[in-house]
Structure formats: structure tokens, C-alpha cells
Enzyme design. Sequence first.
Site, PDB file in Angstrom:
ATOM      1  N   LYS A   1       5.987  -0.968   7.736  1.00 16.41           N
ATOM      2  CA  LYS A   1       5.357   0.336   7.504  1.00 16.41           C
ATOM      3  C   LYS A   1       6.436   1.409   7.540  1.00 16.41           C
ATOM      4  O   LYS A   1       7.107   1.598   8.549  1.00 16.41           O
ATOM      5  CB  LYS A   1       4.288   0.596   8.569  1.00 16.41           C
TER       6      LYS A   1
ATOM      7  N   SER B   1       2.292   6.944   4.612  1.00 19.10           N
ATOM      8  CA  SER B   1       3.162   5.781   4.772  1.00 19.10           C
ATOM      9  C   SER B   1       3.113   4.877   3.560  1.00 19.10           C
ATOM     10  O   SER B   1       2.196   4.957   2.736  1.00 19.10           O
ATOM     11  CB  SER B   1       2.727   4.992   5.999  1.00 19.10           C
ATOM     12  N   VAL B   2       4.119   4.032   3.468  1.00 20.17           N
ATOM     13  CA  VAL B   2       4.154   2.986   2.457  1.00 20.17           C
ATOM     14  C   VAL B   2       4.327   1.672   3.206  1.00 20.17           C
ATOM     15  O   VAL B   2       5.112   1.607   4.146  1.00 20.17           O
ATOM     16  CB  VAL B   2       5.336   3.180   1.487  1.00 20.17           C
ATOM     17  N   VAL B   3       3.556   0.679   2.824  1.00 19.65           N
ATOM     18  CA  VAL B   3       3.634  -0.599   3.539  1.00 19.65           C
ATOM     19  C   VAL B   3       4.146  -1.682   2.584  1.00 19.65           C
ATOM     20  O   VAL B   3       3.664  -1.796   1.449  1.00 19.65           O
ATOM     21  CB  VAL B   3       2.263  -0.996   4.117  1.00 19.65           C
TER      22      VAL B   3
ATOM     23  N   ASP C   1      -8.828   7.120  14.122  1.00 23.49           N
ATOM     24  CA  ASP C   1      -8.988   7.004  12.672  1.00 23.49           C
ATOM     25  C   ASP C   1      -9.692   5.685  12.371  1.00 23.49           C
ATOM     26  O   ASP C   1      -9.371   4.974  11.428  1.00 23.49           O
ATOM     27  CB  ASP C   1      -7.630   7.058  11.968  1.00 23.49           C
TER      28      ASP C   1
ATOM     29  N   LYS D   1      -0.805   8.372   1.908  1.00 30.09           N
ATOM     30  CA  LYS D   1      -0.270   9.728   1.972  1.00 30.09           C
ATOM     31  C   LYS D   1       0.864   9.822   2.980  1.00 30.09           C
ATOM     32  O   LYS D   1       1.806  10.556   2.796  1.00 30.09           O
ATOM     33  CB  LYS D   1      -1.382  10.712   2.354  1.00 30.09           C
TER      34      LYS D   1
ATOM     35  N   SER E   1       0.831  -1.201   0.000  1.00 31.42           N
ATOM     36  CA  SER E   1       0.000   0.000   0.000  1.00 31.42           C
ATOM     37  C   SER E   1       0.868   1.256   0.000  1.00 31.42           C
ATOM     38  O   SER E   1       1.908   1.304   0.648  1.00 31.42           O
ATOM     39  CB  SER E   1      -0.883  -0.030   1.253  1.00 31.42           C
ATOM     40  N   THR E   2       0.452   2.234  -0.774  1.00 31.69           N
ATOM     41  CA  THR E   2       1.108   3.529  -0.692  1.00 31.69           C
ATOM     42  C   THR E   2       0.062   4.545  -0.300  1.00 31.69           C
ATOM     43  O   THR E   2      -0.881   4.785  -1.040  1.00 31.69           O
ATOM     44  CB  THR E   2       1.714   3.985  -2.042  1.00 31.69           C
TER      45      THR E   2
HETATM   46  P1  ADP Z   1      -1.981   4.440   6.259  1.00 33.11           P
HETATM   47  O1  ADP Z   1      -1.655   5.492   7.252  1.00 33.11           O
HETATM   48  O2  ADP Z   1      -1.238   4.591   4.990  1.00 33.11           O
HETATM   49  O3  ADP Z   1      -3.466   4.256   6.081  1.00 33.11           O
HETATM   50  P2  ADP Z   1      -2.044   1.751   7.335  1.00 33.11           P
HETATM   51  O4  ADP Z   1      -1.395   1.319   8.597  1.00 33.11           O
HETATM   52  O5  ADP Z   1      -3.530   1.855   7.349  1.00 33.11           O
HETATM   53  O6  ADP Z   1      -1.367   3.113   6.895  1.00 33.11           O
HETATM   54  O7  ADP Z   1      -1.605   0.752   6.212  1.00 33.11           O
HETATM   55  C1  ADP Z   1      -2.017   0.909   4.879  1.00 33.11           C
HETATM   56  C2  ADP Z   1      -2.526  -0.390   4.310  1.00 33.11           C
HETATM   57  O8  ADP Z   1      -1.510  -1.368   4.359  1.00 33.11           O
HETATM   58  C3  ADP Z   1      -3.656  -0.968   5.099  1.00 33.11           C
HETATM   59  O9  ADP Z   1      -4.887  -0.497   4.636  1.00 33.11           O
HETATM   60  C4  ADP Z   1      -3.513  -2.455   4.860  1.00 33.11           C
HETATM   61  O10 ADP Z   1      -4.130  -2.818   3.640  1.00 33.11           O
HETATM   62  C5  ADP Z   1      -2.029  -2.618   4.705  1.00 33.11           C
HETATM   63  N1  ADP Z   1      -1.438  -3.037   5.987  1.00 33.11           N
HETATM   64  C6  ADP Z   1      -0.917  -2.257   6.950  1.00 33.11           C
HETATM   65  N2  ADP Z   1      -0.441  -2.965   7.967  1.00 33.11           N
HETATM   66  C7  ADP Z   1      -0.669  -4.259   7.657  1.00 33.11           C
HETATM   67  C8  ADP Z   1      -0.405  -5.503   8.308  1.00 33.11           C
HETATM   68  N3  ADP Z   1       0.189  -5.562   9.496  1.00 33.11           N
HETATM   69  N4  ADP Z   1      -0.774  -6.630   7.678  1.00 33.11           N
HETATM   70  C9  ADP Z   1      -1.374  -6.588   6.479  1.00 33.11           C
HETATM   71  N5  ADP Z   1      -1.637  -5.470   5.819  1.00 33.11           N
HETATM   72  C10 ADP Z   1      -1.291  -4.304   6.386  1.00 33.11           C
HETATM   73 MN    MN Z   2      -4.949   3.305   7.077  1.00 34.60          MN
END
Ligand code: ADP
Ligand code: MN
Length: 516
Positions: A289, A265-267, A405, A263, A260-261
Site C-alpha cells: 500500500k 493510496s495505490v495498492v 471507515d 484517492k 487498486s488506485t
Molecule cells: P484505500 O484507502 O485506497 O481504500 P485500502 O486499504 O482499502 O485503501 O485498499 C484499497 C483496495 O486494495 C482494497 O479495497 C482491496 O481491494 C485492495 N487491498 C488492500 N489491501 C489488501 C490486501 N492486504 N490484500 C488484498 N487486497 C488488498
Molecule cells: Mn478502502
Amino acid sequence: MDSVGVAAAAAPDAGPGPAWQSKCPWGAPSTSISCSLADVMSEQLAKELQLEEENAAFPEVVAAAEGPFITGENIDTSSDLMLAQMLQMEFDREYDAQLRREEKKINGDSKVSISFENYRKVHPYDSDSSEDEVDWQDTRHDPYRADKPTTTPKRGFIGKGKDITTKHDEVVCGRKNTARMENFAPEFQVGDGIGMDLKLSNQVFNALKQHAYSEERRSARLHEKKEHSTAEKAVDPRTRLLLYKMVNSGMLETITGCISTGKESVVFHAYGGKSATEDKVIPPECAIKVFKTTLNEFKNRDKYIKDDYRFKDRFSKLNPRKIIRMWAEKEMHNLTRMQNAGIPCPQVVILKKHVLVMSFIGQDQVPAPKLKDVTLSNEDMKKAYYQILNMMQQLYRECNLVHADLSEYNMLWHDGKVWLIDVSQSVEPTHPHGLEFLFRDCRNVSQFFQKGGVAEALNERELFNAVSGLNITADNEVDFQAEIEALEKMNEDHVQNHGKKLSTFSSDGDPPIYDE
Ligand code: ADP
Ligand code: MN
């Protein structure tokens, strides 16, 4: 091609070299001539032999820190800038490797050695140094500044009578120009004319100098861009090195790609490796993250952290990059609290600066779907609702936290239950806006489940009271919010007067209860 061509292929700098370099010194025709297959083969053979020889002589020169990450096929390639930066990084690394080779060649076994350290493009990463405060540009000396400028006598000439030599003398000037070429950086190829009695005309010297300067400026610009490139995808060279290190240490097996990218963070997804310490077990799959180190997006989130008394004292003293790290740290602390209360959420693996590694919610690289993306049966929907109600209460009472949130975007459906994620902005209920955040969370949850057909779902005001244990009786949203704000103000006044933070709100008008 001739033998010069082969040598040029192995030359360190792909940049434009002086014109003489491309010309054959033996006057062979510069236009390509057709040649036999045997010739081509022997040229290839020569190249191969040269490579082999080089590899044998300098076996350690593997493209530095090459990990699965950069070669990963599923890396996000949607950004041209990002790609360009990654290429530049690769290029710089190759350049540094070549520099190291040259260094080695020059130094040999000599006890006294020279170092090209200052000319490196990629600077070695040291996790414990406070490199954040030091810009590489500040620490380098200027390679183009002559150490001892050659002085010309004030009167502009030396000697007497017919032996007079002025500063415009062609021979003197030419020699001086040649000597001054030494002050160009090593990547600037001036040939080995310095050792000969070579006289450079002013015109040629000035052209070379001009080129050397513009090359340096170009390089500085690229570096500057790299420093701030986190804006694009959060993986600036600094971050990449952090990730490489995690893979190199064996803590992570491979980083497979981006999930996921957002605003802020990037995961990334990664397969876990082995922990250096026995007591810690790395989950088989991890989520990484990376908090973006650009401030733009975080500016409007200041209020979450600035007013969080846990971080208040530190906030004002920190530089922007450290504030970003605090977001990561906050997420880690909040996740740990939730974990301790038994709320389904990612388990923290490690925090390094602005990079948080946690367990992956999902399987085989596929992240669990967000609640908003999954279609649940009526039964599961109802089950999810009651689970969330329960989790919100636990979060408030046991973890002393408000998610802040909470919505179908930050809840994942995995293993037949709801998992809470994304808690970097979570605050304690006594945060100056904590109750407002809670009310907003309640509104999101309540609306989602009411729309989703859960008849039992409480409305937002009922949910707020059920979670907080407060008993706000207003029967409409405006009055309800006014009461919330009044409570928050009351709490703030107490903080002002008593210098202490309340840990809980009293539900029945009793004096607020202090934590300490
Ligand atoms: P943001 O601040 O960018 O919303 P998030 O923590 O919500 O950050 O992470 C973004 C996305 O990444 C999440 O919607 C989810 O789909 C994926 N993600 C984040 N953490 C995890 C995790 N521990 N396991 C699986 N997917 C994750
Ligand atoms: Mn989120």
C-alpha cells in the site's frame, strides 16, 4: 547512411545538437542514397560491433535499477502523464549511464579524476539520508554560471594607437566566446572546438547560450514535475526507488501490478521473497500500500490524526511528507493491534516511509472480493454478520480502536470469513470524534446486513451499544447522536482538566476510568 550516422546513433544526447553535427564534414550528399543489401548489412554489423565493444569496455552499464516493476506488463498505463514520466525517467537514466561512461573515459586510470555527479538527472537514492528536506536543485551549483567572468577593461579597450583593441574586436571576442562555451553543461554538445583556435561570432554564441539556458529550464521543469507527480498514481521516482530496493534486496520477488488506485493510496500485488533476517517470514503473496504523497486528499482527513493523541505531539512539527508517512505508520500500528487480538486482517511485513507491505488477502494475484461485490448465501451472510459483530467488539475492547471507515468496501471475503482492511484512519474510542465514527460504522454495517436479508441484524443504535458497552437509551437517531456528542464532550473536558486521556467510556455514569 555513412559512418557519421553510426557514430551519431551512439551519441549521448538525443536532443538537438548544433547544426554542424548533422552535416557530413567530408561534404557527402546529405540526401539519402539507395544502397545495396550488403551495405545495409555491413552498417548493421558495424553497429553491432560498436555495441559489443562498448559493452565489453563498460560492462556495468545496465539500465540502472531496472526491476520487474517497470517492465511489468500489467502496470497501469492509463495515465499519459505517468507514462511520459516513466519514459523521462528511463531517458534520464540512460543519460546518466552515458555520463558515467564519459566520466570513465576521461578519467581512465588517472589518480586525479573529475566527476559529473552534479550533472546527473537521477540522483542516487539513500534511504537513511533526510533527503526529504533537501531539494536537489538547492544542492547543485549552477553549471551555467561562469566561475570567473572574463573582465573587459572599464574603458572598453586595451592597447595604444593603431594597436588598440576594443572589446568589440572580432578575434578577441570570438576567442572569448569559444572559451565561455566551457561553462555550458557537459550534455550541451559544443564539439571539441574549445581546444582549437576557434572564434565564435557573438550571434552564434548568443544563440548557443540561449539554447543552453532553455534546455536547463526544460530539464528543471521536468524534474520539478517529477517531484510532485505522486498526485497522479502515487509512484513518483522516490516511491519507485523504494519499491526497486525491496525487489533488489530480495525481500520481494516481483511486483506484478496494481490492484487498486484510490484517492489516498495505490495498492500493488507482489510475490514475497526472502527476508534478510531468519526470524521473519515473508508471506508468499504481498500487498503493497503506497500512500499518496499529495496532500490534497489528505487535508480533509486531518481530523483523524491531528486529534489522535498518540500522534498529536508529532503532528504540528511535521512537514507534509512526514504526515503522509504517519498515515502509513498508523495503519501499521493498528494492523498489529488487530493481529494480536486475532482479528482476521493483513499481517504487516514492513513499513518504509509511506509504503506499507503486508500479506495479501486473496490468491494467485486475485484479491479477495469486497463484501459489496460478493454474493453470499443466506447462511454465509448471517455468519459474516455475527463475525463482524464479534470483530467490532474485539476491535473496541481488545484493540481499543474504532475502525472509522468500516463498510462493505473495507471488508474482504476470503477463506469463508470476513477480513478487515484499511485501518489507517482508525482511532481510539476516546478520540474527540471516536464515538461518532463508531456510530457511523454501526450504521453502515447494520444497513448492509439488514438490506442483505439478515433478520437478526441489530439496528445501528443497538449495534453501537453492543460494541461499545455503553447504554445509550435514546430511541431515535437525533437524540442518540446528541448523547454521543455529550459523551465525547465530557471526555474532552476531563482531558482539559486532568491532562490525561481516558481509555474507556463508563457505561453507567460512574466517573470515567483512567488508563494510567
Ligand atoms: P484505500 O484507502 O485506497 O481504500 P485500502 O486499504 O482499502 O485503501 O485498499 C484499497 C483496495 O486494495 C482494497 O479495497 C482491496 O481491494 C485492495 N487491498 C488492500 N489491501 C489488501 C490486501 N492486504 N490484500 C488484498 N487486497 C488488498
Ligand atoms: Mn478502502
